[in-house]
Motif scaffolding. Structure first.
Motif, short mmCIF file in Angstrom:
data_model
loop_
_atom_site.label_atom_id
_atom_site.label_comp_id
_atom_site.label_asym_id
_atom_site.label_seq_id
_atom_site.Cartn_x
_atom_site.Cartn_y
_atom_site.Cartn_z
N ILE A 26 28.98 -4.96 39.27
CA ILE A 26 29.51 -5.12 37.92
C ILE A 26 30.80 -5.93 38.03
O ILE A 26 31.71 -5.56 38.76
CB ILE A 26 29.80 -3.76 37.26
CG1 ILE A 26 28.54 -2.88 37.25
CG2 ILE A 26 30.36 -3.94 35.85
CD1 ILE A 26 27.43 -3.37 36.37
N LEU A 35 26.32 -8.27 35.15
CA LEU A 35 25.52 -7.38 35.99
C LEU A 35 24.82 -8.26 37.02
O LEU A 35 24.01 -9.12 36.65
CB LEU A 35 24.48 -6.64 35.15
CG LEU A 35 23.40 -5.88 35.93
CD1 LEU A 35 23.98 -4.62 36.55
CD2 LEU A 35 22.22 -5.52 35.04
N VAL A 71 16.45 -1.01 34.44
CA VAL A 71 17.66 -0.22 34.17
C VAL A 71 18.09 -0.42 32.72
O VAL A 71 18.02 -1.53 32.19
CB VAL A 71 18.80 -0.62 35.15
CG1 VAL A 71 19.12 -2.10 35.06
CG2 VAL A 71 20.05 0.21 34.93
N ARG A 72 18.47 0.68 32.07
CA ARG A 72 19.14 0.59 30.76
C ARG A 72 20.63 0.49 31.05
O ARG A 72 21.16 1.31 31.79
CB ARG A 72 18.89 1.84 29.92
CG ARG A 72 17.52 1.97 29.34
CD ARG A 72 17.47 3.17 28.41
NE ARG A 72 17.95 2.84 27.07
CZ ARG A 72 18.59 3.69 26.26
NH1 ARG A 72 18.88 4.90 26.66
NH2 ARG A 72 18.96 3.31 25.05
N ILE A 73 21.27 -0.50 30.47
CA ILE A 73 22.71 -0.65 30.72
C ILE A 73 23.43 -0.83 29.39
O ILE A 73 22.99 -1.58 28.53
CB ILE A 73 23.00 -1.80 31.71
CG1 ILE A 73 24.47 -1.84 32.07
CG2 ILE A 73 22.51 -3.14 31.18
CD1 ILE A 73 24.75 -2.44 33.42
N VAL A 91 31.03 0.77 30.76
CA VAL A 91 29.69 0.39 31.22
C VAL A 91 29.00 1.64 31.74
O VAL A 91 29.56 2.37 32.57
CB VAL A 91 29.78 -0.68 32.34
CG1 VAL A 91 28.38 -1.10 32.79
CG2 VAL A 91 30.58 -1.89 31.89
N GLN A 92 27.79 1.91 31.24
CA GLN A 92 26.97 3.03 31.74
C GLN A 92 25.57 2.52 32.02
O GLN A 92 25.14 1.53 31.43
CB GLN A 92 26.88 4.16 30.69
CG GLN A 92 28.16 4.92 30.48
CD GLN A 92 27.98 6.08 29.50
OE1 GLN A 92 26.98 6.19 28.79
NE2 GLN A 92 28.97 6.96 29.45
N GLU A 93 24.85 3.20 32.91
CA GLU A 93 23.51 2.74 33.26
C GLU A 93 22.56 3.90 33.52
O GLU A 93 22.98 5.01 33.84
CB GLU A 93 23.58 1.81 34.47
CG GLU A 93 23.44 2.48 35.80
CD GLU A 93 24.31 3.71 35.95
OE1 GLU A 93 23.74 4.73 36.33
OE2 GLU A 93 25.51 3.67 35.68
#
Length: 200
Positions: A26, A35, A71-73, A91-93
């Motif tokens: 990141i 990303l 991946v969901r980001i 930022v989360q994933e």
């Protein structure tokens, strides 16, 4: 640049469960979150890309390989004060698949980046249970879908941008007007300027 390591539980073809880590890079530069070198927009994206996976294979720890990961980001930007340019970027994933097989993830790694005028003041990361994360609470229906090429994304034009350019070009296409007898066309006729001006 921050290496985000996500712990996941994978199922082998034999039915045996084993743990692994998915590694993402990141990066924040000039107001843009990347990303694995690919620019991300604010909101939630469902991304399919190649990235590094660490596994414990045949009793050997941290065996590194490349794998295709879904991946969901989430990239979320908060202005911290209306009078300043201070901004918190979160930022989360959530990894959903590796090489086409579903995986389970219990915790989300969150990266917080504090920014002022595009300069990073500080950044930190920590984990939260997946079901307590902001990403988990956001419905998947509106996720933007991307498949990243297996090379640096900075050299590739943003797919959303090309779509909007195409739509604009379509909208600007004009159709010749048909005029009825005795009716002037609505487009004003162009008057040619005289070739010379007379000064009185």
């Amino acid at each position: 640049q921050e290496a985000m390591r996500v712990n996941v539980t994978m199922l082998k073809t034999s039915g045996e469960v084993h743990r692994g880590q998915v590694v993402f890079n990141i990066t924040y530069a000039n107001g843009q979150v990347y990303l694995n070198d690919f620019p991300m927009k604010s909101g939630v994206a469902h991304v399919t890309c190649q990235t590094v996976i660490l596994e414990n294979l045949d009793g050997l720890p941290n065996q590194q390989r490349l794998g295709t990961v879904s991946v969901r980001i989430m990239v979320h930007e908060w202005p911290l004060a209306s009078s300043s340019d201070l901004q918190l970027i979160v930022v989360q994933e959530e990894v959903t698949e590796i090489d086409g097989k579903q995986v389970q993830q219990e915790e989300v790694t969150e990266i917080d980046i504090l920014v002022k005028e595009f300069r990073v003041l500080r950044h930190s990361n920590y984990t939260v249970p997946l079901k307590e994360s902001m990403l988990y609470s956001i419905p998947r229906d509106n996720d933007m879908l991307f498949t990243l090429p297996n090379l640096s994304g900075k050299d590739i034009q943003d797919p959303l941008q090309t779509t909007s350019q195409y739509l604009i070009q379509q909208a600007e296409t004009t159709v010749d007007e048909e005029t009825l007898p005795g009716k002037l066309p609505e487009t004003p006729l162009r008057i040619e300027p005289p070739s010379s001006y007379k000064v009185v």
